[in-house]
Design an enzyme around this catalytic site. Sequence first.
Site, PDB file in Angstrom:
ATOM      1  NE  ARG A  70      -2.572  -1.406   3.301  1.00  0.00           N
ATOM      2  CZ  ARG A  70      -2.013  -0.832   4.351  1.00  0.00           C
ATOM      3  NH1 ARG A  70      -1.947   0.487   4.441  1.00  0.00           N
ATOM      4  NH2 ARG A  70      -1.546  -1.560   5.332  1.00  0.00           N
ATOM      5  CB  SER A  98       1.419  -7.121  13.582  1.00  0.00           C
ATOM      6  OG  SER A  98       2.041  -5.912  13.259  1.00  0.00           O
ATOM      7  CB  SER A 125       4.929 -12.691  -1.052  1.00  0.00           C
ATOM      8  OG  SER A 125       5.423 -13.278   0.133  1.00  0.00           O
TER       9      SER A 125
HETATM   10  O1  SAT Z   1      -3.967  -3.337   2.414  1.00  0.00           O
HETATM   11  S1  SAT Z   1      -3.930  -4.723   2.010  1.00  0.00           S
HETATM   12  O2  SAT Z   1      -5.273  -5.234   1.999  1.00  0.00           O
HETATM   13  O3  SAT Z   1      -3.305  -4.838   0.701  1.00  0.00           O
HETATM   14  C1  SAT Z   1      -3.027  -5.652   3.116  1.00  0.00           C
HETATM   15  C2  SAT Z   1      -2.851  -5.022   4.428  1.00  0.00           C
HETATM   16  O4  SAT Z   1      -1.991  -4.149   4.533  1.00  0.00           O
HETATM   17  O5  SAT Z   1      -3.550  -5.375   5.383  1.00  0.00           O
END
Ligand code: SAT
Length: 584
Positions: free
Chosen positions: A70, A251, A367
């Site tokens: 993200r 986490s 990943s």
């Molecule tokens: O934001 S995502 O859904 O790609 C994965 C995350 O950071 O929880």
Amino acid sequence: MAMVAPDLLAWITDVSKVTRPSRVVWCDGSKTEAKQIAAEMVKRQELIKLNKRVYKNCYLFRNRQDDVARLEDRTLICTKNKDDVGPTNNWMSIDQAKSMLNELFDGIMNGRTMYILPYIMGPLGSKYSEFGLEVTDSPLVVLTTGILTRMGKTALKTHKNGDKFVRGLHSIGNLDKQNRYIVHFPEEDLLMSVNTNYGGNASLSKKPHALRLASVQARRNGWLAEHMFISEIEDPNGKRVYIAGALSSGSGKTNLAMIKPPKIFKEWKVRTVGDDIAWLHNHEEGRMIGINPENGFFGVAYNTGIESNPNILNCIRSNTLFTNVGLTKEKTPWWEGLTSTVPKDVVDWTGKARLKTTCATVANRNSRYSTPLSQYKMKSVEYDNPDGVPISIIIFGGRRADLVPLVYEAYGWEHGILMGAMMRVETTAAIDTKMGSVRADPMAMVAFCGYNMADYFKHWVDFYKGLKQKPRIFFVNWFRKDEKGNYMWPGFSENFRIIKWMIDRLTNKVDAIATPIGYVPKLESLDLRGLKIKNKTIERLLYVNKSGWLEELKATNEFFAKFGDRIPKELWEEYHKLEKRLKD
Ligand code: SAT
Ligand code: MN
């Protein structure tokens, strides 16, 4: 597709005029459709079909190297008033954003297929569920949305002309990082994402809809959209308790949601309702009710193995889409932690042979696997229940090498909300930023709350006030390290011992020690049978360092100060009580 409501068609017409696709496909969400789209991608060498003997109907997709997490500074919230988004979000005026986006989307789908994805977040027939329509030129998004949501014909049927719906427009564009944006217009239920193709940036149903937009709607309508897993814990007598937990991205939230209790607790069962997002409501009788708006898991593959998450390993052997993992000679996916040795001739996540690569790891640290919830053996049947499940325990937590004890419990719900609001954690590979620095991540929502977080805290207070049965609030930290940098707590399955302590607290079966920051377990009250750990280590894991916590309060004070006088008085009261306890 027959019977499309006029309001949906009207929007598609508008969008098509701007993006000018060469082909338009309404997705029906069928297996045949997904297979066909995957086959086309394989033919274009955008997707790799994995060895079907061991990974049936599974694929590997490699995101472009600068598009694997993200992107927070390109995530914008556009509202009439800047103050409504607060200091933790990036604001842009609606006009400026729209003119920028109109230019970027102009003719962007020329020569491409525009896929229309009708989806619902939440169980079919639930009054808590929401309908959305994502338009995208990314076949990857089609496949992902097909796994992670209830997408297609059935969803489309639930929409009635004139009903509110979330509109999402997405294009891979040319993945130009300079012009990459994930934009939210909460006042008109509109999402636009461009030059992206990674999970949470491009699959708009997930974080953009189910958290950022939903959090705004939730505030308006008296519920909460949270970055939480939901699990069902069944004790040896068959009694079930549901817990919801907010842990920051990367986490171990998924692993905790799917925890397999250690051998001595083999009569206990943990089943998963959801691993990432929970929509929480105040039921007529005053209980907190939760649903999982999703229909699949988008879990971190890196470091997932027999120790960290044995339950998921079977599930991801079929109908699973892997992103940014390594590939063995046998055409099976590989990532660090899956097996103890690196397979010979493995190709890393960028597609390069081990010897030629510049990558430190075979799989990217962020990943992921996208896999259907329905085929997960340890799912709770309640995941599909339109009425949701009653929540008894709320957990907050994150990654902290020091200070934060293994577990502590709030003195009361107002204190518990402060604990969530004060949450500061180390950043992980889930965001495109420096890893390992400590930052404020209240309720694990800093990246996902679509409005001013001070108002969000106030909304939490109001919501909790309205509950007749208030879930108890706990805080956990599995990630404490000693002077040598080694983890002090074994984690994974053993975390169940802490969950069990929380459940025993509900019925006052176990004792706790009152410390300035909250209750911590009495050593004897933790069930540590079969675990090799020194009492001294446990004592250290539960130790409350007053001066360290006073420093932590300073950091919270600085964070709260960013919101001016908007932080609710209930939180300040708790803050001062905590400060006083630490100084006494
Ligand atoms: O934001 S995502 O859904 O790609 C994965 C995350 O950071 O929880
Ligand atoms: Mn998440």
